[in-house]
Write a protein that holds these residues in place. Structure first.
Motif, short mmCIF file in Angstrom:
data_model
loop_
_atom_site.label_atom_id
_atom_site.label_comp_id
_atom_site.label_asym_id
_atom_site.label_seq_id
_atom_site.Cartn_x
_atom_site.Cartn_y
_atom_site.Cartn_z
N PRO A 285 2.50 -0.83 -6.02
CA PRO A 285 1.57 -1.21 -4.95
C PRO A 285 0.33 -1.90 -5.56
O PRO A 285 -0.13 -1.62 -6.66
N ASP A 286 -0.42 -2.70 -4.58
CA ASP A 286 -1.66 -3.12 -4.71
C ASP A 286 -2.86 -1.82 -4.70
O ASP A 286 -4.00 -2.05 -5.18
N ALA A 287 -2.39 -1.02 -4.02
CA ALA A 287 -3.45 0.07 -3.80
C ALA A 287 -2.70 1.43 -3.46
O ALA A 287 -1.55 1.49 -2.76
N ALA A 288 -3.07 2.70 -4.09
CA ALA A 288 -2.35 3.89 -3.56
C ALA A 288 -3.54 4.91 -3.24
O ALA A 288 -4.56 4.85 -4.07
N VAL A 289 -3.18 5.42 -2.32
CA VAL A 289 -4.34 6.38 -1.58
C VAL A 289 -3.60 7.76 -1.54
O VAL A 289 -2.56 8.12 -1.17
N ILE A 290 -4.31 8.70 -2.05
CA ILE A 290 -4.00 10.30 -1.92
C ILE A 290 -4.96 10.90 -1.17
O ILE A 290 -6.00 10.89 -1.25
N ILE B 27 1.06 -1.27 0.04
CA ILE B 27 -0.05 -0.03 -0.04
C ILE B 27 0.98 1.44 -0.20
O ILE B 27 1.82 1.36 0.84
N LEU B 28 0.56 2.20 -0.74
CA LEU B 28 1.31 3.41 -0.95
C LEU B 28 0.24 4.64 -0.64
O LEU B 28 -1.03 4.51 -1.20
N ALA B 29 0.72 5.60 0.08
CA ALA B 29 -0.40 6.83 0.73
C ALA B 29 0.44 8.01 0.44
O ALA B 29 1.87 7.90 0.93
N ALA B 30 -0.07 9.19 -0.04
CA ALA B 30 0.46 10.36 -0.18
C ALA B 30 -0.16 11.33 0.55
O ALA B 30 -1.56 11.48 0.30
N ASP B 31 0.16 12.25 1.44
CA ASP B 31 -0.17 13.41 2.04
C ASP B 31 0.46 14.68 1.53
O ASP B 31 1.68 14.64 1.27
N ILE B 32 -0.55 15.51 0.72
CA ILE B 32 0.01 16.50 0.02
C ILE B 32 -0.10 17.79 0.91
O ILE B 32 -1.07 18.25 1.63
N ALA B 33 0.90 18.57 1.02
CA ALA B 33 1.19 19.68 1.80
C ALA B 33 0.19 20.86 1.33
O ALA B 33 -0.06 20.82 0.15
N ARG B 34 -0.29 21.35 2.56
CA ARG B 34 -1.23 22.65 2.19
C ARG B 34 -0.52 23.90 2.42
O ARG B 34 -0.95 25.01 2.00
#
Length: 451
Positions: free
Chosen positions: A317-322, A267-274
């Motif tokens: 990854p099997d899933a990518a979450v943004i 699993i890959l996840a990305a938090d985008i800066a605000r």
């Protein structure tokens, strides 16, 4: 030799200054602390209750005022009430006992030499987020900064005071009960330990402490409880009162080695800066194994999308979450435009378990907390540790868990938990491994964990 000349002989002997000027005998730990500040630039003391740290603070201020020409001393505390009614009041009390007390004048906010009140003084300055600059600009030859109940003074004040430590004769003393295991006071024993002379004072060893009360606390709460650690032993708690994830769990995970994870879902996840001070982060997890993080600042959305696309290509990854809240929605749109399958995450949405959680953000943090308790294999990453143990929690009127907002963390002087948010989002999905049969076989063989 006149009185002033005699007192100047105590310039490097603060313990003897206390004995002579106040006719008082310091406790053993107070002597150690006074000797330390005489030779070191910085002193941090974490103590239990009733050990005499406020008296020590007063002695230190008085000694510095009496043995340095034209000193500038800044004194603050965790609250204005603590500063006014305890720290500053204690200084007035000890000045009345001092053989040279007549040298000084004491007001609600200023303690000054009568003959030179404009250049020879100590100031009591309550801190607020909006007046942090009141602590800046002190660059005299002889500077002393004193923090009382330092555990609750926010990082922004520490950062500003740091600027006054550029002269060789500047000194900084921080005292307090170790109520929090995050923040700059705690880091005097952590990543900044090379700069500080640190002490931890057990109330049971202090002459002034109430032995009966101390024993009652130990009997009621137990010697290993956080209550006794903070109030008696002078040790930082395993978990602060409202801390969502304990430092003990995180530290145990850094030492843990995962086995049998290789065929489990990636699993890959990305938090985008605000905001300008925040960073964009990519987290990668496979079962119990958490890989090192990727992080960056200052890139526009298209470049951030490109970095995430490269990570997806490399990691497969099997899933990518943004995170699609705020500016992250543009990254999600761009990745989908590039034909990547990504899941958008909105922390404000309704949780899957509304009886327990207020929203999706606290829900994925809750799932991550459960996994940390069962042990993950975490990289040794200081920022990640601070992100995980930083947020506090509360409850809604209907008793749903609610995680502290990033904005409120910043008001406490903590950074945005970007790496923590990115890792938590890896629990937002439950993908099946591309090689599921092999994954299940490996899982059964290794006794692994499928979460």
């Amino acid at each position: 030799m006149n009185d002033a000349q005699a007192i100047l002989t105590f310039r490097d002997r603060p313990a003897d200054y206390v004995r002579c000027v106040f006719q008082a005998e310091p406790d053993e730990w107070q002597v150690q602390a006074l000797n330390a500040i005489a030779t070191d630039q910085r002193l941090a003391v974490a103590s239990g209750h009733g050990v005499g740290k406020t008296a020590l603070t007063s002695w230190l201020i008085h000694w510095f005022m009496s043995t340095r020409p034209d000193p500038q001393i800044v004194v603050t505390a965790n609250t204005k009430n603590q500063l006014d009614s305890k720290t500053w009041r204690e200084l007035a009390k000890w000045n009345q006992r001092a053989i040279n007390g007549g040298w000084f004048t004491h007001s609600a906010t200023r303690f000054a030499l009568k003959e030179a009140p404009d250049t020879w003084f100590a100031s009591a300055i309550p801190w607020t987020e909006n007046n942090s600059e009141a602590f800046a600009g002190t660059h005299e030859e002889h500077v002393l900064n004193v923090f009382d109940e330092a555990s609750s003074i926010p990082d922004v004040i520490w950062d500003v005071v740091e600027g006054s430590m550029t002269t060789a004769n500047a000194k900084w003393a921080a005292f307090g009960n170790p109520t929090r295991n995050t923040g700059r006071f705690r880091e005097c024993w952590g990543r900044f330990r090379h700069r500080w002379h640190t002490m931890q004072v057990d109330s049971r060893t202090a002459k002034q402490a109430d032995a009966a009360q101390i024993q009652a606390w130990i009997d009621d709460y137990g010697i290993d409880s956080d209550f006794v650690k903070v109030r008696v032993l002078g040790e930082f708690p395993s978990q602060s009162t409202n801390q969502f994830i304990s430092a003990a769990d995180v530290d145990a995970c850094v030492k843990y080695e995962a086995l049998g994870f290789e065929a489990l879902p990636k699993i890959l996840a990305a938090d985008i800066a605000r905001f300008g001070d925040d960073q964009s982060v990519i987290a990668k997890r496979q079962g119990r194994k958490v890989l090192p993080f990727q992080a960056w600042r200052g890139l526009d959305l298209m470049k951030s999308a490109d970095k995430i696309a490269e990570a997806i290509d490399e990691y497969e990854p099997d899933a990518a979450v943004i995170d699609e809240t705020g500016v992250g929605s543009g990254v999600v749109d761009r990745l989908r435009q590039l034909r990547y399958t990504v899941f958008g995450f909105n922390g404000g949405e309704k949780p899957n378990d509304p009886n327990t959680y207020r929203n999706r953000r606290v829900e994925v943090w809750g799932l991550m907390r459960d996994a940390l308790k069962e042990r993950l294999d975490l990289p040794n990453d200081y920022e990640l540790r601070q992100d995980l143990i930083g947020p506090e929690y509360g409850f809604t009127p209907s008793q749903q868990l609610l995680l502290e907002r990033k904005e409120d963390m910043k008001k406490r002087g903590l950074g945005s938990p970007d790496k923590g948010d990115a890792l938590a989002m890896t629990w937002a999905v439950s993908p099946r491994a591309k090689r599921r049969e092999k994954a299940e076989a490996d899982y059964a063989h290794a006794g692994g964990w499928m979460g």
